[in-house]
Design an enzyme around this catalytic site. Structure first.
Site, PDB file in Angstrom:
ATOM      1  N   ASP A  26       0.951  -0.975  -0.061  1.00  0.00           N
ATOM      2  CA  ASP A  26       0.043  -0.028  -0.073  1.00  0.00           C
ATOM      3  C   ASP A  26       0.795   1.094  -0.071  1.00  0.00           C
ATOM      4  O   ASP A  26       0.588   2.416   0.686  1.00  0.00           O
ATOM      5  CB  ASP A  26      -0.967  -0.112   1.207  1.00  0.00           C
ATOM      6  CG  ASP A  26      -2.020  -1.139   1.145  1.00  0.00           C
ATOM      7  OD1 ASP A  26      -1.788  -1.922   0.321  1.00  0.00           O
ATOM      8  OD2 ASP A  26      -2.717  -1.375   2.165  1.00  0.00           O
ATOM      9  N   GLU A  74      -4.730  -0.824  -1.229  1.00  0.00           N
ATOM     10  CA  GLU A  74      -6.043  -0.792  -0.733  1.00  0.00           C
ATOM     11  C   GLU A  74      -6.918   0.199  -1.266  1.00  0.00           C
ATOM     12  O   GLU A  74      -6.514   1.179  -1.597  1.00  0.00           O
ATOM     13  CB  GLU A  74      -5.890  -0.429   0.836  1.00  0.00           C
ATOM     14  CG  GLU A  74      -7.221  -0.535   1.409  1.00  0.00           C
ATOM     15  CD  GLU A  74      -7.095  -0.152   2.909  1.00  0.00           C
ATOM     16  OE1 GLU A  74      -6.003  -0.011   3.883  1.00  0.00           O
ATOM     17  OE2 GLU A  74      -8.303  -0.110   3.644  1.00  0.00           O
ATOM     18  N   LYS A 131      -6.733  -4.795  -3.178  1.00  0.00           N
ATOM     19  CA  LYS A 131      -7.444  -5.370  -2.184  1.00  0.00           C
ATOM     20  C   LYS A 131      -8.465  -4.646  -1.513  1.00  0.00           C
ATOM     21  O   LYS A 131      -8.243  -3.476  -1.128  1.00  0.00           O
ATOM     22  CB  LYS A 131      -6.238  -6.017  -1.032  1.00  0.00           C
ATOM     23  CG  LYS A 131      -5.492  -4.724  -0.290  1.00  0.00           C
ATOM     24  CD  LYS A 131      -4.410  -5.497   0.340  1.00  0.00           C
ATOM     25  CE  LYS A 131      -3.413  -4.149   1.226  1.00  0.00           C
ATOM     26  NZ  LYS A 131      -4.210  -3.643   2.320  1.00  0.00           N
ATOM     27  N   LYS A 134      -7.759  -4.894   4.775  1.00  0.00           N
ATOM     28  CA  LYS A 134      -6.458  -4.390   5.246  1.00  0.00           C
ATOM     29  C   LYS A 134      -5.333  -5.704   4.947  1.00  0.00           C
ATOM     30  O   LYS A 134      -4.146  -5.381   4.528  1.00  0.00           O
ATOM     31  CB  LYS A 134      -6.313  -4.473   6.660  1.00  0.00           C
ATOM     32  CG  LYS A 134      -7.439  -3.218   7.488  1.00  0.00           C
ATOM     33  CD  LYS A 134      -6.907  -1.994   6.606  1.00  0.00           C
ATOM     34  CE  LYS A 134      -8.231  -0.903   7.227  1.00  0.00           C
ATOM     35  NZ  LYS A 134      -8.139   0.340   6.240  1.00  0.00           N
ATOM     36  N   CYS A 164      -1.925  -2.430   7.721  1.00  0.00           N
ATOM     37  CA  CYS A 164      -2.002  -3.581   6.622  1.00  0.00           C
ATOM     38  C   CYS A 164      -0.634  -4.349   6.425  1.00  0.00           C
ATOM     39  O   CYS A 164      -0.997  -5.589   6.019  1.00  0.00           O
ATOM     40  CB  CYS A 164      -2.221  -2.724   5.351  1.00  0.00           C
ATOM     41  SG  CYS A 164      -3.822  -2.065   5.119  1.00  0.00           S
ATOM     42  N   GLN A 204       7.875 -14.173  21.131  1.00  0.00           N
ATOM     43  CA  GLN A 204       7.622 -15.629  21.347  1.00  0.00           C
ATOM     44  C   GLN A 204       8.204 -16.610  20.538  1.00  0.00           C
ATOM     45  O   GLN A 204       7.645 -17.354  20.042  1.00  0.00           O
ATOM     46  CB  GLN A 204       6.184 -15.754  21.431  1.00  0.00           C
ATOM     47  CG  GLN A 204       5.356 -14.802  22.463  1.00  0.00           C
ATOM     48  CD  GLN A 204       3.888 -15.178  22.489  1.00  0.00           C
ATOM     49  OE1 GLN A 204       3.240 -16.099  22.947  1.00  0.00           O
ATOM     50  NE2 GLN A 204       3.275 -14.135  21.710  1.00  0.00           N
TER      51      GLN A 204
HETATM   52  C1  C5J Z   1      -2.969   0.639   5.592  1.00  0.00           C
HETATM   53  C2  C5J Z   1      -4.639   1.709   6.726  1.00  0.00           C
HETATM   54  N1  C5J Z   1      -2.500   0.383   4.226  1.00  0.00           N
HETATM   55  N2  C5J Z   1      -3.904   2.121   7.832  1.00  0.00           N
HETATM   56  N3  C5J Z   1      -4.427   0.925   5.699  1.00  0.00           N
HETATM   57  O1  C5J Z   1      -2.307   0.328   6.575  1.00  0.00           O
HETATM   58  O2  C5J Z   1      -5.838   1.917   6.835  1.00  0.00           O
END
Ligand code: C5J
Length: 228
Positions: A26, A74, A131, A134, A164, A204
């Site tokens: 993104d 996104e 997409k 996220k 994301c 972990q």
């Molecule tokens: C992403 C968002 N790309 N923060 N989207 O992280 O809404």
């Protein structure tokens, strides 16, 4: 195929670069430039600019090494038929998903703000995953693409670390992929979320992945090429 060791937290990881993909999450104008989705939610988008250089460095190296490079974006269809009403309803009405902004309608496919920033523009043969969520696996053909290319390890960078990038790494981990988040090539509007988000991945014993840096991956790629 010889494996190359990448220095990482919680421990170094031996990878086969022929079965490794770079996934850039993104890096869109809507998240990095004023007037987009990130700014509409009240964030200081300038905080993300620092990741452009590291993203470009790993992108250039991945291209030179012949790795599969996948870009994600996104965004939603112009009629919003793929946008859950609960997602659209967030933020002030004049700045919601689909509202007009200086870069076109916010987070809408085909609008200037939805584009990947010019510095990281995909090459014509590099897949771009559009997409609606996220995570990059939800309602996309990313998994099919990775399986068809024999991919087992993902180098993941982009924005934002705790949204994301995190969601995609969690989805990939559940599907059996080994994920390495590149700390300096991921960014957040909240520096503390970035730090803790990375710690969560590697905690972990690497509960859902590894954390490394572009420098360490570039060093592993160079050592791999010297040995070839
Ligand atoms: C992403 C968002 N790309 N923060 N989207 O992280 O809404």
């Amino acid at each position: 195929m010889a494996r190359a060791e990448i220095a990482a937290q919680p421990f170094p990881l031996a990878v086969d670069f022929a079965r490794t993909a770079l996934v850039i999450i993104d890096m869109q104008r809507d998240f990095l430039e004023p007037g987009g989705f990130g700014a509409a939610l009240g964030n200081d988008v300038s905080l993300l600019m620092g990741v452009v250089g590291p993203c470009l460095r790993i992108l250039t190296a991945a291209r030179e090494a012949g790795l599969l490079v996948v870009h994600t974006r996104e965004g939603h269809r112009p009629d919003l038929s793929d946008a859950p009403p609960a997602k659209v309803a967030r933020g002030t009405p004049d700045k919601r998903i689909g509202a007009p902004g200086p870069m076109g309608r916010i987070l809408i496919r085909g609008e200037p703000g939805h584009d990947i920033i010019p510095e990281l523009a995909p090459l014509p043969d590099e897949p771009v995953i559009d997409k609606p969520g996220k995570g990059a696996f939800y309602q996309t053909d990313l998994e099919l693409m990775l399986r068809n290319n024999g991919i087992e390890t993902l180098l993941v960078c982009g924005v934002t670390t705790e949204v994301c990038v995190h969601t995609t790494i969690r989805e990939a981990n559940d599907r059996g992929y080994r994920c390495i988040a590149l700390a300096d090539a991921c960014g957040s509007y909240f520096p503390e979320f970035h730090e803790v988000g990375l710690r969560m991945i590697a905690a972990q014993g690497g509960i859902f992945g590894w954390v490394s840096t572009t420098g360490d991956v570039l060093a592993a790629l160079a050592a791999h090429e010297r040995a070839a």
